[in-house]
Design an enzyme around this catalytic site. Structure first.
Site, short mmCIF file in Angstrom:
data_model
loop_
_atom_site.label_atom_id
_atom_site.label_comp_id
_atom_site.label_asym_id
_atom_site.label_seq_id
_atom_site.Cartn_x
_atom_site.Cartn_y
_atom_site.Cartn_z
N ARG A 62 0.80 -1.22 0.00
CA ARG A 62 0.00 0.00 0.00
C ARG A 62 0.83 1.27 0.00
O ARG A 62 0.32 2.34 -0.28
CB ARG A 62 -1.01 -0.04 1.13
CG ARG A 62 -2.11 -1.09 0.82
CD ARG A 62 -3.05 -1.25 1.94
NE ARG A 62 -2.37 -1.83 3.07
CZ ARG A 62 -2.73 -2.93 3.69
NH1 ARG A 62 -3.78 -3.59 3.28
NH2 ARG A 62 -2.06 -3.38 4.72
N GLU A 99 6.85 -11.32 14.58
CA GLU A 99 6.45 -11.90 15.85
C GLU A 99 6.72 -13.41 15.86
O GLU A 99 7.20 -13.97 16.83
CB GLU A 99 4.95 -11.63 16.10
CG GLU A 99 4.49 -12.06 17.47
CD GLU A 99 3.04 -11.69 17.75
OE1 GLU A 99 2.54 -12.10 18.80
OE2 GLU A 99 2.43 -11.01 16.92
#
Length: 174
Positions: A62, A99
């Site tokens: 984006r 993560e």
């Protein structure tokens, strides 16, 4: 309603996407509104006007939407940073921690050059890992990363902390 409130109203919450417990900030309603889109791009560029930005780097995917408009606003060129394996020519890459696992970002070796002033652009800053890796790539190419500009900052994730020594701006914060 202020312009910032108007932009806030154009961000849609999508619960449990991409997995349960996550509230996804969907920017597509903002993109569909030409006035909101124009205002968002102008606000993303504003803090960096007059700094002599040479190249705006849009971060996949984006960042590709906002980057060219911001680049034009700053009278700069536009380059891209993509996920590994997506660019057709000679690349440099930077791997960074997620993560759970790792990811790799790449740029063509000639995206930026020594001494060029760079601005990073993306729609959202969450943990800051992708932007930090992109900044490292540009720095390895000899460029000076002056800052990063985002449409949305997810402040509770403290992504700015991964972008030390860099000016970080966001139009909206959640």
């Amino acid at each position: 309603m202020s312009s910032i409130q108007y932009l806030h109203s154009k961000i849609r919450d999508v619960p449990d996407f991409p997995k349960p417990g996550i509230v996804f900030k969907d920017i597509t309603p903002l993109l569909q509104d030409r006035d909101a889109l124009r205002f968002a791009c102008t606000r993303m560029a504003e803090p960096f006007k007059g700094l002599g930005i040479d190249v705006v780097i849009g971060i996949e995917s984006r960042g590709f939407i906002f980057g060219p408009s911001v680049a034009l606003e700053l009278e700069a060129g536009f380059g891209i940073a993509r996920k590994a394996g997506k660019l057709p020519w000679d690349t440099l890459s930077e791997t960074y921690d997620l993560e759970y696992g790792t990811a790799t970002i790449e740029m063509h070796r000639d995206t930026v050059g020594p001494g060029q002033k760079i601005l990073l652009i993306d729609d959202v800053i969450a943990t800051g890992g992708t932007a930090a890796a992109t900044a490292k790539l540009a720095t390895r190419m000899g460029a000076e990363v002056l800052g990063a500009s985002f449409l949305v900052e997810l402040g509770f994730l403290n992504g700015k902390n991964r972008l030390d020594n860099m000016r970080v701006e966001a139009v909206l914060e959640f």
